[in-house]
Design a protein around this motif. Structure first.
Motif, PDB file in Angstrom:
ATOM      1  N   PHE A  20     -25.740   5.860 -35.250  1.00  0.00           N
ATOM      2  CA  PHE A  20     -25.102   5.773 -33.938  1.00  0.00           C
ATOM      3  C   PHE A  20     -26.145   5.476 -32.863  1.00  0.00           C
ATOM      4  CE2 PHE A  20     -23.143   7.395 -30.046  1.00  0.00           C
ATOM      5  CZ  PHE A  20     -21.838   6.915 -30.155  1.00  0.00           C
ATOM      6  N   ARG A  21     -27.303   6.133 -32.933  1.00  0.00           N
ATOM      7  CA  ARG A  21     -28.365   5.885 -31.946  1.00  0.00           C
ATOM      8  C   ARG A  21     -28.864   4.447 -32.040  1.00  0.00           C
ATOM      9  NH1 ARG A  21     -33.037   7.977 -32.042  1.00  0.00           N
ATOM     10  NH2 ARG A  21     -33.063   8.669 -34.215  1.00  0.00           N
ATOM     11  N   THR A  22     -29.007   3.943 -33.248  1.00  0.00           N
ATOM     12  CA  THR A  22     -29.454   2.557 -33.434  1.00  0.00           C
ATOM     13  C   THR A  22     -28.438   1.592 -32.837  1.00  0.00           C
ATOM     14  OG1 THR A  22     -30.643   3.133 -35.468  1.00  0.00           O
ATOM     15  CG2 THR A  22     -30.069   0.812 -35.148  1.00  0.00           C
ATOM     16  N   ALA A  23     -27.161   1.879 -33.042  1.00  0.00           N
ATOM     17  CA  ALA A  23     -26.108   1.032 -32.489  1.00  0.00           C
ATOM     18  C   ALA A  23     -26.130   1.069 -30.962  1.00  0.00           C
ATOM     19  CB  ALA A  23     -24.752   1.484 -33.008  1.00  0.00           C
ATOM     20  N   MET A  24     -26.341   2.244 -30.374  1.00  0.00           N
ATOM     21  CA  MET A  24     -26.412   2.355 -28.914  1.00  0.00           C
ATOM     22  C   MET A  24     -27.567   1.514 -28.361  1.00  0.00           C
ATOM     23  SD  MET A  24     -24.036   4.438 -27.609  1.00  0.00           S
ATOM     24  CE  MET A  24     -24.692   5.163 -26.104  1.00  0.00           C
ATOM     25  N   GLN A  25     -28.683   1.512 -29.065  1.00  0.00           N
ATOM     26  CA  GLN A  25     -29.815   0.698 -28.633  1.00  0.00           C
ATOM     27  C   GLN A  25     -29.522  -0.792 -28.788  1.00  0.00           C
ATOM     28  OE1 GLN A  25     -32.860   2.284 -31.166  1.00  0.00           O
ATOM     29  NE2 GLN A  25     -33.143   4.153 -29.948  1.00  0.00           N
ATOM     30  N   ALA A  26     -28.824  -1.148 -29.865  1.00  0.00           N
ATOM     31  CA  ALA A  26     -28.532  -2.553 -30.135  1.00  0.00           C
ATOM     32  C   ALA A  26     -27.601  -3.160 -29.092  1.00  0.00           C
ATOM     33  CB  ALA A  26     -27.919  -2.699 -31.529  1.00  0.00           C
ATOM     34  N   ALA A  79     -21.809   5.533 -43.611  1.00  0.00           N
ATOM     35  CA  ALA A  79     -22.020   5.106 -44.993  1.00  0.00           C
ATOM     36  C   ALA A  79     -20.704   4.814 -45.708  1.00  0.00           C
ATOM     37  CB  ALA A  79     -22.801   6.169 -45.759  1.00  0.00           C
ATOM     38  N   LYS A  80     -19.594   5.322 -45.167  1.00  0.00           N
ATOM     39  CA  LYS A  80     -18.277   5.063 -45.775  1.00  0.00           C
ATOM     40  C   LYS A  80     -17.793   3.643 -45.500  1.00  0.00           C
ATOM     41  CE  LYS A  80     -16.807   9.900 -45.354  1.00  0.00           C
ATOM     42  NZ  LYS A  80     -15.845  10.845 -44.722  1.00  0.00           N
ATOM     43  N   LEU A  81     -18.413   2.965 -44.526  1.00  0.00           N
ATOM     44  CA  LEU A  81     -18.044   1.571 -44.264  1.00  0.00           C
ATOM     45  C   LEU A  81     -18.476   0.693 -45.435  1.00  0.00           C
ATOM     46  CD1 LEU A  81     -19.164   1.212 -40.516  1.00  0.00           C
ATOM     47  CD2 LEU A  81     -16.846   1.616 -41.377  1.00  0.00           C
ATOM     48  N   SER A  82     -17.699  -0.324 -45.683  1.00  0.00           N
ATOM     49  CA  SER A  82     -18.055  -1.249 -46.765  1.00  0.00           C
ATOM     50  C   SER A  82     -19.240  -2.116 -46.344  1.00  0.00           C
ATOM     51  CB  SER A  82     -16.858  -2.146 -47.097  1.00  0.00           C
ATOM     52  OG  SER A  82     -16.572  -3.013 -46.008  1.00  0.00           O
ATOM     53  N   ASP A  83     -19.870  -2.733 -47.314  1.00  0.00           N
ATOM     54  CA  ASP A  83     -20.997  -3.621 -47.007  1.00  0.00           C
ATOM     55  C   ASP A  83     -20.550  -4.753 -46.089  1.00  0.00           C
ATOM     56  OD1 ASP A  83     -22.631  -2.072 -48.596  1.00  0.00           O
ATOM     57  OD2 ASP A  83     -22.430  -3.359 -50.369  1.00  0.00           O
ATOM     58  N   GLU A  84     -19.343  -5.243 -46.307  1.00  0.00           N
ATOM     59  CA  GLU A  84     -18.818  -6.330 -45.473  1.00  0.00           C
ATOM     60  C   GLU A  84     -18.627  -5.874 -44.029  1.00  0.00           C
ATOM     61  OE1 GLU A  84     -17.586  -5.370 -48.358  1.00  0.00           O
ATOM     62  OE2 GLU A  84     -18.083  -7.103 -49.649  1.00  0.00           O
ATOM     63  N   GLN A  85     -18.103  -4.665 -43.854  1.00  0.00           N
ATOM     64  CA  GLN A  85     -17.895  -4.145 -42.499  1.00  0.00           C
ATOM     65  C   GLN A  85     -19.223  -3.931 -41.786  1.00  0.00           C
ATOM     66  OE1 GLN A  85     -15.583  -0.733 -43.760  1.00  0.00           O
ATOM     67  NE2 GLN A  85     -13.707  -1.562 -42.827  1.00  0.00           N
ATOM     68  N   ARG A  86     -20.192  -3.396 -42.483  1.00  0.00           N
ATOM     69  CA  ARG A  86     -21.498  -3.164 -41.874  1.00  0.00           C
ATOM     70  C   ARG A  86     -22.167  -4.492 -41.509  1.00  0.00           C
ATOM     71  NH1 ARG A  86     -23.431   2.126 -42.857  1.00  0.00           N
ATOM     72  NH2 ARG A  86     -25.583   1.418 -42.620  1.00  0.00           N
ATOM     73  N   ASP A 127     -23.906  -8.511 -37.453  1.00  0.00           N
ATOM     74  CA  ASP A 127     -24.005  -9.917 -37.055  1.00  0.00           C
ATOM     75  C   ASP A 127     -23.200 -10.250 -35.809  1.00  0.00           C
ATOM     76  OD1 ASP A 127     -25.556 -10.234 -39.299  1.00  0.00           O
ATOM     77  OD2 ASP A 127     -23.892 -10.942 -40.565  1.00  0.00           O
ATOM     78  N   ASP A 128     -22.425  -9.311 -35.285  1.00  0.00           N
ATOM     79  CA  ASP A 128     -21.581  -9.577 -34.118  1.00  0.00           C
ATOM     80  C   ASP A 128     -21.795  -8.476 -33.072  1.00  0.00           C
ATOM     81  OD1 ASP A 128     -19.626 -10.115 -32.266  1.00  0.00           O
ATOM     82  OD2 ASP A 128     -18.020 -10.414 -33.719  1.00  0.00           O
ATOM     83  N   PRO A 129     -22.745  -8.663 -32.167  1.00  0.00           N
ATOM     84  CA  PRO A 129     -23.038  -7.654 -31.154  1.00  0.00           C
ATOM     85  C   PRO A 129     -21.822  -7.263 -30.309  1.00  0.00           C
ATOM     86  CG  PRO A 129     -24.763  -9.328 -31.197  1.00  0.00           C
ATOM     87  CD  PRO A 129     -23.644  -9.832 -32.064  1.00  0.00           C
ATOM     88  N   ALA A 130     -20.960  -8.211 -30.018  1.00  0.00           N
ATOM     89  CA  ALA A 130     -19.774  -7.913 -29.206  1.00  0.00           C
ATOM     90  C   ALA A 130     -18.834  -6.967 -29.949  1.00  0.00           C
ATOM     91  CB  ALA A 130     -19.039  -9.206 -28.847  1.00  0.00           C
ATOM     92  N   ALA A 131     -18.673  -7.189 -31.255  1.00  0.00           N
ATOM     93  CA  ALA A 131     -17.815  -6.313 -32.061  1.00  0.00           C
ATOM     94  C   ALA A 131     -18.421  -4.919 -32.167  1.00  0.00           C
ATOM     95  CB  ALA A 131     -17.622  -6.910 -33.456  1.00  0.00           C
ATOM     96  N   LEU A 132     -19.757  -4.858 -32.312  1.00  0.00           N
ATOM     97  CA  LEU A 132     -20.431  -3.570 -32.388  1.00  0.00           C
ATOM     98  C   LEU A 132     -20.295  -2.810 -31.063  1.00  0.00           C
ATOM     99  CD1 LEU A 132     -22.234  -1.583 -33.932  1.00  0.00           C
ATOM    100  CD2 LEU A 132     -24.228  -2.854 -33.070  1.00  0.00           C
ATOM    101  N   ALA A 133     -20.445  -3.535 -29.944  1.00  0.00           N
ATOM    102  CA  ALA A 133     -20.311  -2.906 -28.625  1.00  0.00           C
ATOM    103  C   ALA A 133     -18.905  -2.358 -28.426  1.00  0.00           C
ATOM    104  CB  ALA A 133     -20.663  -3.909 -27.533  1.00  0.00           C
ATOM    105  N   SER A 134     -17.919  -3.120 -28.856  1.00  0.00           N
ATOM    106  CA  SER A 134     -16.527  -2.681 -28.737  1.00  0.00           C
ATOM    107  C   SER A 134     -16.283  -1.432 -29.577  1.00  0.00           C
ATOM    108  CB  SER A 134     -15.590  -3.802 -29.176  1.00  0.00           C
ATOM    109  OG  SER A 134     -14.236  -3.382 -29.127  1.00  0.00           O
ATOM    110  N   LEU A 135     -16.849  -1.431 -30.779  1.00  0.00           N
ATOM    111  CA  LEU A 135     -16.666  -0.289 -31.678  1.00  0.00           C
ATOM    112  C   LEU A 135     -17.287   0.983 -31.102  1.00  0.00           C
ATOM    113  CD1 LEU A 135     -15.899   0.788 -34.579  1.00  0.00           C
ATOM    114  CD2 LEU A 135     -18.279   0.285 -35.182  1.00  0.00           C
TER     115      LEU A 135
END
Length: 204
Positions: free
Chosen positions: A86-92, A116-123, A128-136
């Protein structure tokens, strides 16, 4: 049966009824005839009685407890060792300043195990999509400070991106607090600028 026997029998019956009904009579009329001092003590006891706190098990603290007076949300997340994703995502997504700023926020943080429960495809898609990560990530941050007791009395919460997320008690036997599709598994990690609740899965 002689008159003396009859009178004796009646006396026994009357005494028996008096013994049986005496306590009931005292209970019914005791307060009426109690001396003023006794009655005053009873009234004071009722006024000073502390009602049972049915939500006390959630351990809420009004305001910021002393142990958190020098901790920011960033400190809470970095000090646990289980919120690295979560911290890494906040920085990203350039939201790390939110964790140390003056604004107050309630974070619903998926643990690293939840990520870790997310699939490899979801991760991969999020990476690869900063906008999707920000929304999440934005869907896990609510402006303001909401303790577990607050959440138990709510039905929804609005996140920083304007999304309305269902929140409140679940129907599970454990009496969990729900946040979207996840359950709060640990609550009330306080900081000066907010509060953290740990959830068991990422709300996609």
């Amino acid at each position: 049966m002689t008159d003396s026997t009859t009178r004796s029998h009646r006396l026994v019956v009357i005494l028996g009824l008096s013994m049986a009904l005496g306590p009931l009579t005292a209970l019914s009329f005791g307060s009426k005839y109690a001396d003023e001092e006794t009655f005053a003590r009873a009234q004071a006891g009722l006024q000073n009685a502390k009602p049972t706190d049915v939500l006390g098990k959630y351990g809420d603290v009004d305001g910021v407890p002393s142990y958190a007076s020098s901790k920011t949300l960033a400190d809470v997340l970095s000090g646990s060792g289980v919120f690295d994703d979560f911290r890494t995502a906040m920085q990203a997504i350039d939201k790390a300043d939110l964790l140390t700023g003056s604004g107050t926020y309630t974070l619903f943080v998926p643990s690293d195990e939840a990520f870790a429960k997310l699939s490899d495809e979801q991760r991969a898609a999020l990476r690869d999509d900063p906008a999707a990560l920000a929304s999440l990530i934005s869907k896990h941050i609510v402006p303001g400070r909401y303790s577990a007791t607050d959440l138990m009395q709510m039905r929804e919460a609005r996140t920083i991106d304007g999304t309305s997320i269902a929140v409140g008690p679940t129907a599970s036997a454990g009496g969990h607090i729900g946040f979207g599709s996840s359950d709060v598994v640990q609550s009330n990690l306080h900081a000066t600028n907010g509060i953290v609740h740990v959830i068991d899965r990422v709300n996609l």
